[in-house]
Design an enzyme around this catalytic site. Structure first.
Site, PDB file in Angstrom:
ATOM      1  N   GLY A  59     -17.860  15.035   6.189  1.00 52.18           N
ATOM      2  CA  GLY A  59     -19.020  14.646   6.976  1.00 52.18           C
ATOM      3  C   GLY A  59     -19.425  15.719   7.957  1.00 52.18           C
ATOM      4  O   GLY A  59     -20.621  15.990   8.149  1.00 52.18           O
ATOM      5  N   GLY A  74     -19.210   9.166   9.610  1.00 54.77           N
ATOM      6  CA  GLY A  74     -17.938   9.884   9.565  1.00 54.77           C
ATOM      7  C   GLY A  74     -18.108  11.381   9.697  1.00 54.77           C
ATOM      8  O   GLY A  74     -17.412  12.152   9.037  1.00 54.77           O
ATOM      9  N   ALA A  75     -19.006  11.806  10.578  1.00 54.91           N
ATOM     10  CA  ALA A  75     -19.401  13.215  10.623  1.00 54.91           C
ATOM     11  C   ALA A  75     -18.662  14.027  11.671  1.00 54.91           C
ATOM     12  O   ALA A  75     -19.065  15.150  11.973  1.00 54.91           O
ATOM     13  CB  ALA A  75     -20.911  13.315  10.868  1.00 54.91           C
ATOM     14  N   ASN A  76     -17.566  13.505  12.229  1.00 53.31           N
ATOM     15  CA  ASN A  76     -16.845  14.283  13.241  1.00 53.31           C
ATOM     16  C   ASN A  76     -15.705  15.109  12.656  1.00 53.31           C
ATOM     17  O   ASN A  76     -15.060  15.869  13.359  1.00 53.31           O
ATOM     18  CB  ASN A  76     -16.298  13.358  14.342  1.00 53.31           C
ATOM     19  CG  ASN A  76     -15.331  12.326  13.804  1.00 53.31           C
ATOM     20  OD1 ASN A  76     -15.488  11.868  12.672  1.00 53.31           O
ATOM     21  ND2 ASN A  76     -14.339  11.960  14.595  1.00 53.31           N
ATOM     22  N   THR A  77     -15.472  14.985  11.349  1.00 48.04           N
ATOM     23  CA  THR A  77     -14.398  15.732  10.716  1.00 48.04           C
ATOM     24  C   THR A  77     -14.654  15.838   9.220  1.00 48.04           C
ATOM     25  O   THR A  77     -15.487  15.129   8.660  1.00 48.04           O
ATOM     26  CB  THR A  77     -13.030  15.047  10.968  1.00 48.04           C
ATOM     27  OG1 THR A  77     -11.981  15.887  10.484  1.00 48.04           O
ATOM     28  CG2 THR A  77     -12.953  13.705  10.268  1.00 48.04           C
ATOM     29  N   GLY A  78     -13.934  16.741   8.562  1.00 47.90           N
ATOM     30  CA  GLY A  78     -13.920  16.814   7.110  1.00 47.90           C
ATOM     31  C   GLY A  78     -15.263  17.007   6.446  1.00 47.90           C
ATOM     32  O   GLY A  78     -16.108  17.800   6.881  1.00 47.90           O
ATOM     33  N   TYR A 130      -8.522   0.972  -3.109  1.00 49.75           N
ATOM     34  CA  TYR A 130      -9.358   2.151  -2.893  1.00 49.75           C
ATOM     35  C   TYR A 130     -10.286   2.354  -4.080  1.00 49.75           C
ATOM     36  O   TYR A 130     -11.488   2.602  -3.916  1.00 49.75           O
ATOM     37  CB  TYR A 130      -8.487   3.387  -2.680  1.00 49.75           C
ATOM     38  CG  TYR A 130      -9.280   4.647  -2.450  1.00 49.75           C
ATOM     39  CD1 TYR A 130     -10.010   4.834  -1.277  1.00 49.75           C
ATOM     40  CD2 TYR A 130      -9.325   5.659  -3.412  1.00 49.75           C
ATOM     41  CE1 TYR A 130     -10.744   5.997  -1.063  1.00 49.75           C
ATOM     42  CE2 TYR A 130     -10.049   6.821  -3.210  1.00 49.75           C
ATOM     43  CZ  TYR A 130     -10.761   6.987  -2.033  1.00 49.75           C
ATOM     44  OH  TYR A 130     -11.499   8.135  -1.829  1.00 49.75           O
ATOM     45  N   SER A 185     -15.800   8.721  -5.277  1.00 48.23           N
ATOM     46  CA  SER A 185     -14.570   9.480  -5.509  1.00 48.23           C
ATOM     47  C   SER A 185     -14.174   9.364  -6.971  1.00 48.23           C
ATOM     48  O   SER A 185     -14.506   8.381  -7.645  1.00 48.23           O
ATOM     49  CB  SER A 185     -13.448   8.914  -4.631  1.00 48.23           C
ATOM     50  OG  SER A 185     -12.179   9.361  -5.045  1.00 48.23           O
TER      51      SER A 185
END
Length: 304
Positions: free
Chosen positions: A28, A22-26, A176, A150
Site C-alpha cells: 500500500g 493499508g497504505a502506511n507500509t508494504g 485466508y 492473492s
C-alpha cells in the site's frame, strides 16, 4: 501491452484523488508513493493514524501531490462508515479506490461485528467501504475500484456459505483463501453491475505474487522463519509487488473485470501482466450469492 511495465509507465495523475487502504507500509505504501509522485492527491486510509502520519511525512518530500491520512479500521463497520462519511465530505470526487489492506493466516479471531477476522477484514470491510464511496466515483470518467487479491485464492479455497465465519471448522490457510477468493468474486460481480449501470467506472483486481512485506506477521513462527530464510529466493521487493496494482489502477489499456499479477513463472515474481484466476472464482451463481450475503452482513447497499 508493454511486457516490462514499471512505475515509470504510470501516466500523470494530477487532479486525481486516490484512496489506498493499508497504505502506511508494504504494498500500500509503495502504491501510494508512486501515485503521489505522479501528482495524485492520495489518502492513506489506515488503522493506525500515527503510523499513517509518519508514512505521509516520508512521502511528501518527493511527491508533488498531496498526501493525507484518514483513520480506517476495516474490522469495524462503525469505523468504515465514519471514514466513508469523512471521505465523502472531504472529496466531491474520488477517481481511484485501492482496496489493498489485509490480514493473513491469523488464529481464529472475530472482528468487532462478529465476523471471522480474515473474511471480515479482507472482504467484508472492503465491500462495505466500496459501497459507501461509490457515489463519489460513479460520476467520474474512468474511475476505478482496484481490489488486491492473492495467489492464495487457489489454496484450499472455497466460499463456505454454510460456515462463512469458521465457527464449526477453522483453518488459517483456508480462511485466508476464502477471503482472497471473495475479493475476486466481488470484483467480477461489481464489474457486471457497473457495466449494467452504464457508468465508465470499472472494477479490476490484482495480486502481488510473493512480495516481501509484513503480511505474514500473524503467521505461525515456523512460517515466519521459513519466509525470512527463503525471502531472497522466493519473493520480490514490495515496490515490484505493487506494480500489478499500479497497472490495474492507471494503465489506460486496462478493462473492467481484468486481473493483473506478476508475469514470471507461477506468477511469483516479475513485471505485471494480465492473468487469470481460478475456475471457481468465475462461478456466476456463487458471485451473486456472495454479493447478497455481503450486503446482508454489512447492511451496505450499492448505488447501482
Amino acid at each position: 501491452m508493454n511486457a516490462n511495465w514499471t512505475a515509470r509507465h504510470v501516466p500523470d495523475q494530477s487532479g486525481r484523488v486516490a484512496v489506498v487502504t493499508g497504505a502506511n507500509t508494504g504494498l500500500g505504501l509503495e502504491t501510494a508513493r508512486t501515485l503521489a509522485e505522479r501528482g495524485a492527491t492520495v489518502v492513506l486510509a489506515v488503522r493506525d493514524v500515527d503510523k499513517g502520519a509518519r508514512a505521509a511525512a516520508g512521502l511528501t518530500g518527493n511527491a508533488p501531490g498531496n498526501v493525507v491520512v484518514q483513520r480506517l479500521d476495516l474490522s469495524s463497520l462503525e469505523s468504515i462508515r465514519a471514514a466513508a462519511s469523512a471521505l465523502r465530505d472531504a472529496h466531491p470526487r474520488i477517481d481511484l479506490l485501492v482496496n489493498n489492506a489485509g490480514v493473513m493466516y491469523t488464529p481464529r479471531q472475530t472482528t468487532r461485528d462478529g465476523f471471522e477476522r480474515q473474511f471480515g477484514t479482507n472482504h467484508l470491510g472492503h465491500f462495505a467501504l466500496t459501497g459507501l464511496l461509490l457515489e463519489r466515483m460513479l460520476p467520474v470518467p474512468g474511475s476505478r475500484v482496484v481490489t488486491v487479491s492473492s495467489t492464495g485464492h487457489r489454496i484450499r479455497a472455497a466460499i463456505r456459505f454454510d460456515d462463512l465465519q469458521g465457527e464449526r471448522s477453522y483453518s488459517r490457510a483456508a480462511a485466508y483463501g476464502q477471503s482472497k477468493l471473495a475479493n475476486l468474486m466481488f470484483t467480477y460481480e461489481l464489474q457486471r453491475r457497473l457495466a449494467a449501470h452504464g457508468t465508465t467506472t470499472v472494477a479490476v483486481a490484482a495480486h502481488p505474487g510473493v512480495a516481501n512485506t509484513e503480511l505474514v506477521r500473524n503467521s505461525p513462527a515456523a512460517v515466519r522463519a521459513a519466509v525470512d530464510r527463503l525471502a531472497p529466493l522466493l519473493t520480490q521487493p514490495a515496490a515490484m509487488g505493487a506494480l500489478p496494482t499500479l497497472r490495474a489502477a492507471t494503465d489506460p489499456s486496462v478493462l473492467g473485470g481484468q486481473y493483473y499479477g506478476p508475469g514470471g513463472r507461477g506468477e511469483v515474481r516479475g513485471y505485471p501482466r494480465l492473468v487469470t484466476s481460478s475456475p471457481q472464482s468465475y462461478d456466476l451463481a456463487d458471485q451473486r450469492r456472495l454479493w447478497a450475503v455481503s450486503q446482508e452482513l454489512t447492511g451496505v447497499e450499492f448505488p447501482l
